[in-house]
Design a protein around this motif. Structure first.
Motif, PDB file in Angstrom:
ATOM      1  N   ASP A 117       0.908  -0.830  -0.425  1.00 30.70           N
ATOM      2  CA  ASP A 117      -0.102  -0.182   0.532  1.00 30.70           C
ATOM      3  C   ASP A 117       1.134   1.322   0.273  1.00 30.70           C
ATOM      4  O   ASP A 117       2.119   0.752   0.270  1.00 30.70           O
ATOM      5  N   ASP A 119      -0.318   4.797   1.581  1.00 28.30           N
ATOM      6  CA  ASP A 119      -0.173   6.423   2.189  1.00 28.30           C
ATOM      7  C   ASP A 119      -0.117   4.968   3.829  1.00 28.30           C
ATOM      8  O   ASP A 119      -0.872   4.281   3.703  1.00 28.30           O
ATOM      9  N   GLU A 120       1.153   5.976   4.858  1.00 25.61           N
ATOM     10  CA  GLU A 120       0.310   5.418   5.717  1.00 25.61           C
ATOM     11  C   GLU A 120       1.393   4.007   5.853  1.00 25.61           C
ATOM     12  O   GLU A 120       1.613   3.570   7.195  1.00 25.61           O
ATOM     13  N   THR A 121       2.140   3.462   4.162  1.00 25.12           N
ATOM     14  CA  THR A 121       2.651   2.417   4.526  1.00 25.12           C
ATOM     15  C   THR A 121       4.082   2.564   4.102  1.00 25.12           C
ATOM     16  O   THR A 121       5.213   2.482   4.788  1.00 25.12           O
ATOM     17  N   ASP A 237      -0.999  -0.494   5.998  1.00 22.20           N
ATOM     18  CA  ASP A 237      -1.930  -0.079   7.297  1.00 22.20           C
ATOM     19  C   ASP A 237      -3.141  -0.185   7.158  1.00 22.20           C
ATOM     20  O   ASP A 237      -3.527   0.301   8.391  1.00 22.20           O
ATOM     21  N   ASP A 241      -6.114  -3.329   3.151  1.00 23.44           N
ATOM     22  CA  ASP A 241      -4.970  -3.843   2.827  1.00 23.44           C
ATOM     23  C   ASP A 241      -4.837  -5.330   2.369  1.00 23.44           C
ATOM     24  O   ASP A 241      -3.454  -5.641   1.938  1.00 23.44           O
ATOM     25  N   TYR A 258      -7.000   7.298  10.999  1.00 21.18           N
ATOM     26  CA  TYR A 258      -8.271   6.681  10.075  1.00 21.18           C
ATOM     27  C   TYR A 258      -8.407   5.151   9.758  1.00 21.18           C
ATOM     28  O   TYR A 258      -7.588   4.771   9.846  1.00 21.18           O
TER      29      TYR A 258
HETATM   30 MG   LIG Z   1      -2.729   2.335   3.659  1.00 24.20          MG
END
Ligand SMILES: [Mg+2]
Length: 261
Positions: A117, A119-121, A237, A241, A258
């Motif tokens: 992934d 975003d945030e990964t 995250d 996913d 989130y």
């Molecule tokens: Mg993400």
């Protein structure tokens, strides 16, 4: 747009911030069980994720801001990311040694693949959520500005994992529910943060608009499998996913900002 406009839930979360496993604080990544949608695939995580309180995407909102800030600016998140990344590295390395061979050519030939992934990964958008008014909510306009400006910070633990996996010879596919319209910005931004040389970068367009992120991502992994890829791991995250199969093992990085359905 990768997540819906905020859905107010903070009061519900006050007593249940974290997903299964959080009650037993541990120093290393450990098995987490987010329920039936993972389709029996093992997931290793840190326990620092928001719970699925409904079949909805939501942002944690301003009431939890002090707790989220303390976690994101402290040492714990760095250790949690390192623990999950190390667990992912060991799993993929051991699997390819046992099933493909020890040279990058052999690993490539057996089509061992890891899905990431974004975003945030691989990229951290904490500064986005922190800056919103109210904090830890989402607004498509400010989000698109943030992406275009590449205001993300990097996540060194997963960047290093990503680059070690490429050296090992595995195929790397980025599968992101972020909008295809932002792809040129995202490519540039990932490159600026030391992420390059992926084999595939799939972003969400208009097709499959009725699917949840989790369902859409599973269809993309299924398509990769149809092309001969063996998805040894999915690193993200969100439980979405790594839901609905088409992977061997999920690795769940922390995200207490989130939840994506
Ligand atoms: Mg993400």
């Amino acid at each position: 747009m990768h997540r819906c406009v905020s859905f107010a839930v903070a009061s519900v979360l006050a007593s249940t911030l974290l997903v299964a496993g959080a009650s037993t604080a541990q120093g290393a990544a450990f098995p987490v069980d987010p329920g039936p949608r993972v389709d029996g695939r093992p997931i290793t995580g840190s326990g620092q994720n928001l719970p699925p309180i409904a079949d909805e995407t939501y942002n944690v909102g301003p009431y939890m801001a002090p707790q989220v800030e303390a976690y994101y600016t402290g040492k714990a998140i760095q250790q949690d990311r390192a623990d999950v990344a190390l667990a992912a590295w060991r799993w993929v390395r051991d699997w390819v040694r046992a099933n493909c061979g020890s040279t990058p050519e052999a690993v490539r030939a057996c089509r061992a693949t890891v899905v990431f992934d974004v975003d945030e990964t691989l990229l951290n958008s904490y500064s986005y959520s922190l800056a919103q008014d109210p904090q830890f909510t989402f607004n498509p306009t400010t989000w698109n500005e943030y992406v275009a400006a590449c205001d993300y910070s990097g996540i060194s633990q997963t960047r290093d994992l990503y680059n070690r996996l490429i050296k090992l010879g595995v195929y790397v596919a980025l599968v992101s529910a972020g909008s295809k319209d932002n792809k040129p910005f995202m490519v540039k931004c990932l490159n600026e943060h030391g992420i390059a040389a992926w084999d595939r970068y799939i972003m969400r367009g208009e097709k499959g608009e009725n699917l949840s992120d989790g369902e859409w991502k599973a269809t993309q992994r299924k398509e990769l499998e149809r092309k001969g890829h063996r998805i040894v791991a999915s690193v993200g995250d969100q439980v979405s996913d790594m839901s609905f199969g088409h992977l061997m093992h999920g690795f769940l990085l922390p995200n207490t900002m989130y939840y994506l359905h």
